[in-house]
Design an enzyme around this catalytic site. Structure first.
Site, PDB file in Angstrom:
ATOM      1  N   GLU A 189      -6.313  -7.564  -1.873  1.00 32.83           N
ATOM      2  CA  GLU A 189      -6.844  -7.359  -0.523  1.00 32.83           C
ATOM      3  C   GLU A 189      -8.287  -6.882  -0.611  1.00 32.83           C
ATOM      4  O   GLU A 189      -8.582  -5.932  -1.343  1.00 32.83           O
ATOM      5  CB  GLU A 189      -6.065  -6.285   0.251  1.00 32.83           C
ATOM      6  CG  GLU A 189      -4.803  -6.771   0.894  1.00 32.83           C
ATOM      7  CD  GLU A 189      -4.169  -5.717   1.795  1.00 32.83           C
ATOM      8  OE1 GLU A 189      -4.869  -4.793   2.244  1.00 32.83           O
ATOM      9  OE2 GLU A 189      -2.962  -5.827   2.033  1.00 32.83           O
ATOM     10  N   GLU A 222       0.789  -1.252   0.000  1.00 27.59           N
ATOM     11  CA  GLU A 222       0.000   0.000   0.000  1.00 27.59           C
ATOM     12  C   GLU A 222       0.809   1.284   0.000  1.00 27.59           C
ATOM     13  O   GLU A 222       0.231   2.366   0.156  1.00 27.59           O
ATOM     14  CB  GLU A 222      -1.014   0.003   1.167  1.00 27.59           C
ATOM     15  CG  GLU A 222      -2.051  -1.099   1.015  1.00 27.59           C
ATOM     16  CD  GLU A 222      -3.232  -1.021   1.975  1.00 27.59           C
ATOM     17  OE1 GLU A 222      -3.104  -0.361   3.013  1.00 27.59           O
ATOM     18  OE2 GLU A 222      -4.272  -1.624   1.664  1.00 27.59           O
TER      19      GLU A 222
END
Ligand code: BMA
Length: 827
Positions: free
Chosen positions: A517, A430
């Site tokens: 995710e 991320e």
């Protein structure tokens, strides 16, 4: 002399170095404290009864001081000095800011939990008894000081984990406690050798036709006493190759071919043959000096990210087969990861296989997983994608961090490359997303933030050390810094706005190429919750329950996620049941939608398989290893052969997804019925799905158009019993009957068998066996039975005398008993 290794596991004790702290008086009085190596300060203090268990109630806060102190581990060992021998201290893992002394002389200082080290002991080593001490300064203080000195960088969390090479989540995460510990967390021991020894060994495995190939790159370390040439002999699959190496050389290469090599396949696509490989280093007289052994598997792996008409895909290709990924994210299985032994890994990874998961992503806020983890994955056929350890923050690219990053990347790529299960290295979690969308740019003011690691440094390390492994810069990442990292059409994306801000049906608005995710929270099992939290009364928002919920407004999101679908919980029992069901539903809706978009979408990786302590989280298996309803939902939605009903335009389609290696053809009957089981419309077809394919069938109007949405459903069933259901109304609006079942109980050797016959429709029946015996496990959950249907559920680990308890609330539950009370709907 043949190289030897002696583990140093005995005689360790622990001592608080900075003793001027009132909170530590008890600890000081108890010194020296017996210590376990490998281990950690927290677990040693716990074992000595000097701190309470940080996993219980609010104890995490009580033990916070431990991470703010310096600690010393010491032991003694006897040694007999041998003329000409080199003696080295081998450290597989030091957590983290360590100073090592031998007999009072400093041997080394280290600052990276994620590296292995070898330190020559030289003149510090004496004949007879030697005193070894490893002192750890506070990692908290170290990281804070580094941040202070270098200036803070954007970070999704308050802790300075981006300034130290230590497991990021130990500073606290949105599912994890703050347990900033210290210790010798992986084995430590003493190696002795003379002449020469093996340094790094890098097996590059390939397949050419039906021949398996291995190219060994070998580093050699010679001592001044080495006089003759060396020989290296590699053996695998009955084949042997030998090379002679001039003693002045510090590296060598050998190639070996194994004809008719059997291929290693991911789970479900074939076997996992493992070949024992051996590399022996000998001196000029043929005497063995050192030896390396590993199990290798022959397979090829690549990523297909070549642009196509839709954008750019993200497809894992093994042995030239595009493998659909049914994955889950893996976090450290314990906040004190040294406690995760092989037996526990076998259980946990077995649970992954049981849920039809074929890939685990080792997430970048944790650790480079252990050799045991990879060994078990090799055996089971679980593909592993390993993140480099960068998560949710900007990281400085300058020294001192940079050198540590290089060293740790080189070390771990080499350590793990022998494992066929490892299919991908990924640059970070991320961080590229953070730079694009989390307001980092204005705070960075031109400072480095890690991009150079992800785009240049790490891929260069991977291609230099292990050119057989694909590398991808980040999760999420589109493939280009010109395209946003969460773009639907390109590469990997994460889907978090659905859990954070929307309803789970919004997964259907996302059309990704690969989702690495997405997830939905639910509480841990009742047994785990009540073993770890002792609030009285125990409520969704009582202090202990809330402390074991780390997500930002987690309980609010649970409630808002529930409201559109299920009735409002009447009490704690309902809350626990309904939030768990909703978690399972949400994830199933996501998975089945994404799988229905095959081949556009070639994989899903659910957040998350496991937990590291008892907590409300996105996990399918809770912190004490128990299965939440989500685990059963994963098993269904990740089935190799899946039937699912999906909205398409104004109508509905039946989608068949086939992840098996053979085509799937069989008749399917689709019926619209009322909740009493009366068939209102029927449609028959054949499902024909190629291997690794999906097929979509638009359902006729009379099947998809309900007379009364509150009283009807669609049931699609294949001849072999694969089934898909579709309800026209949300549960809270369904006219579900009060569930009526007849249950007969039969004793088994290790539990009981329940035969459940439904007189009415019974929706999402669960047997929460852990409420009867903490380790009991039910074979099924979330079972929907049509009127007249029967299902056998076995429960292992319960005493037959307790069987009665299994047949009633709050152990046996279904949605009808929340929606109705004496036949009346509550909301
Ligand atoms: C992503 C993950 C984790 C986090 C999860 C749930 O951000 O990478 O950092 O725990 O979502 O919020």
């Amino acid at each position: 002399m043949q190289a030897t290794y002696r583990p140093l596991t005995d005689g360790w004790s622990l001592r608080l170095v900075d003793t001027d702290v009132p909170a530590a008086a008890e600890v000081v009085a108890a010194q020296p404290i017996p210590a376990t190596v490998p281990g950690s300060v927290h677990t040693d203090l716990l074992a000595a009864g000097l701190i309470p268990d940080p996993y219980l109630d609010l104890n995490e806060l009580v033990v916070d001081w431990v991470g703010r102190r310096s600690w010393a581990y010491s032991t003694t060992f006897d040694w007999h000095l041998t003329e000409g021998a080199v003696v080295e201290l081998v450290c597989d893992g030091l957590d983290t800011i360590a100073t090592i002394t031998l007999n009072g002389r400093t041997i080394a200082t280290t600052a990276n939990m994620h590296r292995r080290y070898r330190f020559p002991l030289g003149a510090a080593l004496v004949e007879g008894t030697n005193a070894l001490e490893v002192t750890f300064a506070s990692a908290w203080d170290f990281a804070e000081a580094a941040r202070e000195e270098q200036g803070a960088l954007p970070n999704a969390y308050p802790a300075p984990f981006n300034f130290i090479r230590k497991m990021a989540c130990s500073f606290g995460w949105d599912w994890g406690p703050t347990t900033v510990t210290s210790g010798i967390w992986r084995p430590i021991g003493i190696a002795e050798w003379s002449g020469a020894r093996l340094g790094g060994v890098r097996p590059e495995v390939g397949v050419s036709g039906d021949t398996g190939t291995v190219r060994f790159g070998v580093d050699l370390v010679s001592s001044p006493s080495n006089e003759g040439d060396l020989t290296l002999t590699a053996t695998i699959g009955g084949q042997t190759t030998t090379v002679t190496v001039d003693r002045s050389e510090s590296s060598a290469a050998l190639e070996i071919a194994v004809p008719q090599a059997r291929l290693w396949w991911p789970l479900g696509l074939g076997d996992q043959p493992l070949y024992e490989a051996q590399l022996v280093l000998s001196d000029g007289d043929g005497r063995e000096l050192d030896r390396w052994t590993r199990r290798l598997g022959f397979r090829t792996v690549s990523l297909d990210v070549a642009p196509d008409a839709d954008g750019s895909p993200f497809t894992v290709v093994v042995n030239n087969v595009a493998v659909p990924v049914r994955g889950a994210n893996w976090i450290p299985d314990d906040a004190f990861p040294h406690r995760v032994d092989r037996a526990r890994l076998e259980r946990r990874l077995g649970q992954a296989v049981g849920a039809n998961i074929n890939l685990l992503r080792v997430w970048g806020g944790g650790v480079y997983e252990s050799d045991e983890f990879y060994d078990v994955c090799d055996e089971l056929g679980i593909m592993v994608w390993q993140d480099f350890l960068f998560a949710c923050a900007a990281y400085p690219e300058e020294n001192p961090l940079r050198d540590e990053v290089v060293a740790e990347a080189e070390d771990n790529v080499e350590r793990l490359m022998s494992h066929p299960s490892l299919v991908l290295w990924n640059g970070n979690n991320e961080n590229i997303w953070g730079w694009f969308d989390w307001d980092w740019q204005q705070h960075l003011r031109g400072r480095t933030w890690g991009l150079g690691y992800y785009l240049d440094l790490l891929p260069a390390v991977v291609s230099r050390i292990d050119p057989t492994r694909p590398y991808w810069p980040g999760s999420p990442y589109s493939g280009s810094m010109d395209i946003a990292p969460n773009a639907d059409d390109h590469g990997l994306r994460h889907v978090w706005d659905v859990w954070n801000e929307k309803d789970y049906t919004a997964y259907r608005d996302v059309h990704p190429r690969f989702v690495s995710e997405f997830g939905w929270q639910g509480p841990p099992t009742w047994a785990t919750l009540t073993e770890s939290v002792h609030d009285d009364p125990l409520l969704p928002d009582s202090p202990g329950v809330l402390h074991h919920q780390k997500a930002n407004d987690g309980n609010g999101k649970l409630a808002r996620g529930l409201a559109p679908h299920l009735p409002e919980p009447r009490d704690m029992q309902d809350w626990h049941f309904l939030t768990q069901v909703n978690q399972a539903r949400a994830v199933s809706v996501g998975i089945e939608h994404f799988r229905s978009e095959r081949p556009r979408c070639m994989g899903t990786i659910v957040w998350q398989l496991n937990d590291c302590w008892p907590v409300t989280s996105w996990a399918a298996v809770d912190g004490y290893g128990r299965l939440k309803p989500l685990w059963y939902a994963l098993r269904s939605s990740y089935a190799t052969r899946l039937l699912t009903i999906q909205p398409r335009g104004d109508g509905l389609s039946l989608v068949a997804v086939n992840d098996g290696g053979e085509s799937w053809r069989e008749p399917v009957v689709v019926r619209r019925m009322d909740l009493d089981g009366t068939v209102l419309a029927e449609f028959g077809s054949r499902s024909v799905v190629d291997r690794f394919g999906s097929a979509e069938l638009s359902l006729p109007a009379d099947v998809v158009t309900p007379g009364d949405p509150a009283r009807e459903l669609i049931v699609a069933t294949s001849t072999t019993g694969v089934r898909a259901l579709w309800f026209f109304a949300e549960d809270k609006d369904l006219a579900l009957p009060a569930p009526r079942t007849e249950i007969s109980v039969r004793r088994l050797d290790d539990g009981v068998e329940l035969t459940i016959r439904a007189a009415t429709l019974v929706k999402d029946l669960c047997v929460f066996a852990d409420r009867v015996a903490p380790d009991a496990v039910a074979s099924d959950m979330l079972v929907t039975l049509l009127p007249g249907e029967t299902r056998i559920i076995t429960v292992t680990g319960v005493d037959a005398a307790d069987a009665e308890l299994l047949t009633r609330s709050p152990v046996l539950r279904s949605l009808g008993d929340v929606l109705t009370a004496e036949g009346t709907r509550l909301s």
